[in-house]
Design an enzyme around this catalytic site. Sequence first.
Site, PDB file in Angstrom:
ATOM      1  N   SER A 127      71.558  23.566 -23.880  1.00 20.43           N
ATOM      2  CA  SER A 127      71.693  24.622 -22.880  1.00 20.43           C
ATOM      3  C   SER A 127      70.747  25.776 -23.174  1.00 20.43           C
ATOM      4  O   SER A 127      70.453  26.079 -24.332  1.00 20.43           O
ATOM      5  CB  SER A 127      73.137  25.121 -22.933  1.00 20.43           C
ATOM      6  OG  SER A 127      73.253  26.350 -22.271  1.00 20.43           O
ATOM      7  N   TYR A 152      81.464  28.255 -27.170  1.00 21.05           N
ATOM      8  CA  TYR A 152      80.812  27.167 -26.425  1.00 21.05           C
ATOM      9  C   TYR A 152      79.317  27.106 -26.765  1.00 21.05           C
ATOM     10  O   TYR A 152      78.783  26.054 -27.116  1.00 21.05           O
ATOM     11  CB  TYR A 152      80.986  27.350 -24.911  1.00 21.05           C
ATOM     12  CG  TYR A 152      79.974  26.558 -24.129  1.00 21.05           C
ATOM     13  CD1 TYR A 152      80.107  25.183 -24.015  1.00 21.05           C
ATOM     14  CD2 TYR A 152      78.847  27.162 -23.563  1.00 21.05           C
ATOM     15  CE1 TYR A 152      79.148  24.435 -23.354  1.00 21.05           C
ATOM     16  CE2 TYR A 152      77.893  26.427 -22.910  1.00 21.05           C
ATOM     17  CZ  TYR A 152      78.046  25.065 -22.806  1.00 21.05           C
ATOM     18  OH  TYR A 152      77.088  24.325 -22.169  1.00 21.05           O
ATOM     19  N   LYS A 156      76.633  24.234 -28.953  1.00 23.06           N
ATOM     20  CA  LYS A 156      75.336  23.656 -28.576  1.00 23.06           C
ATOM     21  C   LYS A 156      74.307  23.911 -29.672  1.00 23.06           C
ATOM     22  O   LYS A 156      73.504  23.030 -30.007  1.00 23.06           O
ATOM     23  CB  LYS A 156      74.858  24.233 -27.237  1.00 23.06           C
ATOM     24  CG  LYS A 156      75.706  23.813 -26.048  1.00 23.06           C
ATOM     25  CD  LYS A 156      75.706  22.304 -25.852  1.00 23.06           C
ATOM     26  CE  LYS A 156      76.675  21.840 -24.783  1.00 23.06           C
ATOM     27  NZ  LYS A 156      76.846  20.382 -24.721  1.00 23.06           N
TER      28      LYS A 156
HETATM   29  C1  WQD Z   1      74.860  32.779 -12.480  1.00 22.69           C
HETATM   30  C2  WQD Z   1      74.667  34.206 -11.974  1.00 22.69           C
HETATM   31  C3  WQD Z   1      76.378  35.726 -12.653  1.00 22.69           C
HETATM   32  C4  WQD Z   1      79.614  33.860 -10.413  1.00 22.69           C
HETATM   33  C5  WQD Z   1      75.609  28.970 -16.855  1.00 22.69           C
HETATM   34  C6  WQD Z   1      76.785  28.136 -17.362  1.00 22.69           C
HETATM   35  C7  WQD Z   1      76.852  28.116 -18.832  1.00 22.69           C
HETATM   36  C8  WQD Z   1      75.505  27.762 -19.427  1.00 22.69           C
HETATM   37  C9  WQD Z   1      74.435  28.650 -18.916  1.00 22.69           C
HETATM   38  C10 WQD Z   1      75.146  25.390 -19.662  1.00 22.69           C
HETATM   39  C11 WQD Z   1      74.985  35.245 -13.028  1.00 22.69           C
HETATM   40  C12 WQD Z   1      76.371  35.563 -11.153  1.00 22.69           C
HETATM   41  C13 WQD Z   1      78.370  34.148 -10.938  1.00 22.69           C
HETATM   42  C14 WQD Z   1      80.195  34.773  -9.492  1.00 22.69           C
HETATM   43  C15 WQD Z   1      78.257  36.183  -9.679  1.00 22.69           C
HETATM   44  N1  WQD Z   1      75.126  26.459 -19.010  1.00 22.69           N
HETATM   45  N2  WQD Z   1      77.697  35.289 -10.593  1.00 22.69           N
HETATM   46  N3  WQD Z   1      79.470  35.896  -9.164  1.00 22.69           N
HETATM   47  O1  WQD Z   1      76.217  32.597 -16.360  1.00 22.69           O
HETATM   48  O2  WQD Z   1      73.949  31.586 -16.002  1.00 22.69           O
HETATM   49  O3  WQD Z   1      75.873  30.320 -17.080  1.00 22.69           O
HETATM   50  O4  WQD Z   1      74.420  28.612 -17.517  1.00 22.69           O
HETATM   51  O5  WQD Z   1      75.361  25.234 -20.770  1.00 22.69           O
HETATM   52  O6  WQD Z   1      77.812  27.176 -19.199  1.00 22.69           O
HETATM   53  O7  WQD Z   1      78.004  28.627 -16.850  1.00 22.69           O
HETATM   54  O8  WQD Z   1      75.817  30.745 -14.614  1.00 22.69           O
HETATM   55  O9  WQD Z   1      76.646  30.277 -12.365  1.00 22.69           O
HETATM   56  O10 WQD Z   1      78.144  31.511 -13.969  1.00 22.69           O
HETATM   57  O11 WQD Z   1      76.140  32.669 -13.054  1.00 22.69           O
HETATM   58  O12 WQD Z   1      77.659  37.216  -9.375  1.00 22.69           O
HETATM   59  O13 WQD Z   1      81.300  34.578  -9.024  1.00 22.69           O
HETATM   60  O14 WQD Z   1      75.581  34.436 -10.908  1.00 22.69           O
HETATM   61  O15 WQD Z   1      76.606  37.052 -13.026  1.00 22.69           O
HETATM   62  O16 WQD Z   1      74.073  36.280 -12.855  1.00 22.69           O
HETATM   63  P1  WQD Z   1      75.432  31.413 -16.030  1.00 22.69           P
HETATM   64  P2  WQD Z   1      76.771  31.249 -13.472  1.00 22.69           P
END
Ligand code: WQD
Length: 342
Positions: A127, A152, A156
């Site tokens: 990741s 988590y 990784k």
């Molecule tokens: C993306 C953007 C939020 C939800 C993911 C995986 C994590 C890891 C890394 C694999 C951010 C914003 C989100 C919402 C929002 N992957 N957001 N409202 O945080 O990059 O993490 O990639 O290992 O496991 O979860 O992804 O989709 O949660 O968020 O504004 O309800 O969307 O702040 O900027 P993230 P995400």
Amino acid sequence: MKKKVLVTGGTGYIGSHTAVELINEGYDVVIIDNLYNSEEKVLDGIEKITGVRPVLEVFDLCDHEMLGSFFSKNSDIAAVIHFAAYKAVGESVRKPLEYYRNNLVSLINILESMKKHKVPNFVFSSSCTVYGQPEKLPVTESAPLQPAVSPYGNTKQVGEEIIRDTVDADNMIKAIALRYFNPIGAHPSAIIGELPHGVPENLVPYITQTAIGIREELKVFGNDYDTPDGYCIRDYLHVVDLAKAHVVAVNRLIGGKNKAGFEVFNLGTGKGVSVMEAISSFEKVSGISLKYKVVERRPGDIEKIWADPSFANTELGWKTQSSLDVAMKTAWDWEKQIRKKS
Ligand code: WQD
């Protein structure tokens, strides 16, 4: 004779899309999954798309004995792709021991079984969380890793180290770790896709569930970041592009084309997209005006990260094909399709 690939977590989101691409490439796919966060009926979808129903063995990879007897019956496996893991960042903070046990014990069990049964090729789901907030963007594979912000993320980082040490010990196992950025979307057929249990944590399923009326409104976490429009930036790639990278990695290991015993690749588009740009893309492809509200920043969020995918582009010959709009459209088609049935 078709070469056999074991896909752990093969009924999950990325695993099921990868199973489809492996079958399309002519591999014989065997899945191990304990169905903790997925459903057996995903096999119907894989079969509908490919015409082939992969074998599924339902058990927990932490069960050393079960895994041993599985490998005794399947020592002809040519490569293993290991997806199966817990993956919720927030939950891992509350339940660290469950995360360490599940993600690390299963990894160790698999590597031990592979050594015992002389299965040499291993692909690991890693990741971009291993980079934390990188100093330089886009981030390359040689960027320093930051202390993990969640158990988590630590599984990784430690997972990659366990694999590296195992490879270095005697070169019996060759491995590729794929560092995913933000996978989104679904198969273009809308037959398989992401099935988050409960309230989605990730942006795109939250968007599509809001648009279809299951959630009242999207909460956008912060608009006061040091980015051009103030919103967080990520590198969103289509899950089918991501799945195809696994096929390339397996081909590379089986074909002996890897240049080192352990290799690491970033898998992203190379393009940073803000939360607001992601919402606009969704609105454009769906024709829906999304209900959202800007709220406080989410603790632990990285401000901005996107990949330098040039190592994967040149070394693997892999590049993302789908645009953000296409990926969003498939996510929306999938959401409409699952709600139609239930
Ligand atoms: C993306 C953007 C939020 C939800 C993911 C995986 C994590 C890891 C890394 C694999 C951010 C914003 C989100 C919402 C929002 N992957 N957001 N409202 O945080 O990059 O993490 O990639 O290992 O496991 O979860 O992804 O989709 O949660 O968020 O504004 O309800 O969307 O702040 O900027 P993230 P995400």
